[in-house]
Motif scaffolding. Structure first.
Motif, short mmCIF file in Angstrom:
data_model
loop_
_atom_site.label_atom_id
_atom_site.label_comp_id
_atom_site.label_asym_id
_atom_site.label_seq_id
_atom_site.Cartn_x
_atom_site.Cartn_y
_atom_site.Cartn_z
N LEU A 285 0.96 -1.30 -0.18
CA LEU A 285 -0.15 0.10 -0.14
C LEU A 285 0.81 1.27 -0.08
CD1 LEU A 285 -2.86 -1.09 2.56
CD2 LEU A 285 -2.94 -1.11 0.05
N GLU A 286 2.23 1.09 0.17
CA GLU A 286 3.02 2.18 0.21
C GLU A 286 3.00 3.16 -1.09
OE1 GLU A 286 6.04 4.63 2.15
OE2 GLU A 286 4.90 2.96 2.94
N GLU A 287 2.76 4.44 -1.24
CA GLU A 287 2.82 5.22 -2.20
C GLU A 287 4.22 4.83 -3.11
OE1 GLU A 287 1.93 9.61 -3.87
OE2 GLU A 287 1.76 9.05 -1.71
N GLY A 288 4.10 4.71 -4.56
CA GLY A 288 5.42 4.77 -5.09
C GLY A 288 5.94 3.38 -5.18
N GLN A 291 3.09 -0.28 -9.34
CA GLN A 291 2.55 0.70 -10.16
C GLN A 291 1.48 -0.36 -11.25
OE1 GLN A 291 5.18 2.51 -12.98
NE2 GLN A 291 3.52 3.35 -14.32
#
Length: 394
Positions: A285-288, A291
């Motif tokens: 769930l960590e942004e980046g 993708q």
């Protein structure tokens, strides 16, 4: 001279000059003397003094043994060289003695007579002993250690879980306890040493934008310096190097995930349960980190799958540039280990999603470390009928 001639005639033609009883008694006594002499000489080679009479043995492995619990412990029980390296069963003992004659060449050629030479040969020698222990199901260990006599309540919960599972399948002790009496080969890991000896411990200079494959199962991290693990990168997984920093490397992991929960498991291909990586929920769930490129519905299950790329960090070691040596090792291991009880099915006999269940049923009867299990299973899946249709062609 006459007495010598008489003795010679008696020895060459005993039946002519001696009674049957005398001949039988003489043969019996000579047999006892020969057998006693043979066993006495044999037992002389089964002493610790004999083992360490070779300087290379006394200066390296014997000193290593003295640093372990097998040498000094509260119970006062000590394991000597022959306790571990010479089988107690007589027939196996003779076979071991014949096999050990190979060591004489090492002594004559002085191939391990210096610490440097010994270290260069340590992996080869250790692998040979591990194979022997595995072949005998660690019988030397089990002459003293017995699963049925273990006090489970005195173990930690983790140890109980691992040891009870080992007891259920009578697992070979050396599968998990390599390095218990001597130093491990300098490989950076005690896992799958024979695999690493064959495929190597990784490319020394990694290039960005290049493709590599994992030679072992490796931990994933959020960044280049934290010790907090973000998941697991499975063995024989293709990755692209995006960035290198210190002892770590940022990689891109292409694959598919099921659109369920956090979608933290990355699979090799759409609709196929071949594991490439498992992230923690927080990392997924960590942004980046993850993708998403596209979505597809699996007609077999109705589940939605997403094609993704995870960008995350791992250690630099155990990344190899060629996948084929991994497959070669897996093929050989499957061929030798899984034919003990019956003829193993061809890789193309099952599809990729059927192989895990079939393979898990097989490994209950053989001894493999977890990395080797994962590699062989992945080899079978990626060489299954899902990818090779020739087994179904007319």
């Amino acid at each position: 001279m006459k007495w010598f001639i008489n003795i010679w005639r008696t020895l060459t033609k005993p039946a002519k000059y001696l009674t049957l009883g005398t001949v039988s008694l003489s043969a019996f006594l000579m047999g006892i003397i020969f057998w006693g002499g043979f066993n006495t000489a044999l037992e002389m080679t089964n002493t610790e003094e004999f083992c360490i009479s070779c300087h290379s043995m006394e200066s390296m492995p014997y000193k290593e043994l003295q640093e372990t619990v097998h040498w000094s412990n509260h119970s006062g029980v000590r394991a000597t060289c022959p306790d571990c390296h010479v089988p107690h069963n007589w027939s196996r003992k003779i076979a071991r003695k014949i096999e050990a004659s190979h060591d004489m060449w090492g002594w004559m050629l002085q191939s391990v007579n210096t610490p440097e030479k010994f270290e260069d040969k340590r992996l080869e020698m250790a692998s040979r002993e591990w194979k022997r222990f595995d072949r005998d199901n660690s019988l030397a260990c089990k002459n003293c250690h017995n699963y049925d006599s273990m006090k489970w309540e005195d173990m930690s919960k983790l140890a109980q879980k691992q040891m009870k599972r080992a007891a259920e399948i009578d697992q070979s002790c050396v599968d998990c306890h390599k390095g218990i009496a001597h130093h491990l080969p300098d490989m950076g890991t005690a896992r799958a040493p024979e695999l690493i000896a064959q495929v190597g411990s990784g490319v020394t200079s990694l290039q960005t934008e290049q493709i590599y494959f994992t030679a072992l199962t490796k931990p994933l991290f959020y960044n280049d310096h934290t010790d907090v693990e973000a998941g697991t990168l499975n063995i024989a997984t293709k990755v692209k190097v995006l960035e290198t920093k210190g002892k770590r490397v940022k990689v891109g992991i292409d694959g598919w995930r099921k659109k369920v929960g956090a979608g933290r498991v990355i699979y090799y291909d759409f609709g196929i349960n071949i594991l490439s990586a498992q992230l923690t929920k927080d990392a997924a769930l960590e942004e980046g980190v993850m993708q998403v490129f596209e979505e597809k519905e699996d007609p077999m299950t109705g589940l939605i799958w997403q094609r993704v790329e995870a960008k995350i960090w791992t250690e630099k070691d155990y990344l190899v540039s060629d996948l084929q040596p991994l497959w070669d090792y897996a093929r050989e291991t499957y061929s030798t280990s899984c034919s003990v009880c019956h003829t193993q099915p061809d890789e193309k006999h099952f599809d990729a999603n059927s192989w895990p269940g079939m393979f898990q049923g097989m490994i209950a009867f053989v001894n493999m470390d977890q990395d080797t299990q994962a590699l062989v299973q992945k080899y079978l899946q990626e060489h299954s009928s899902t990818f090779d249709k020739s087994a179904h062609e007319l």
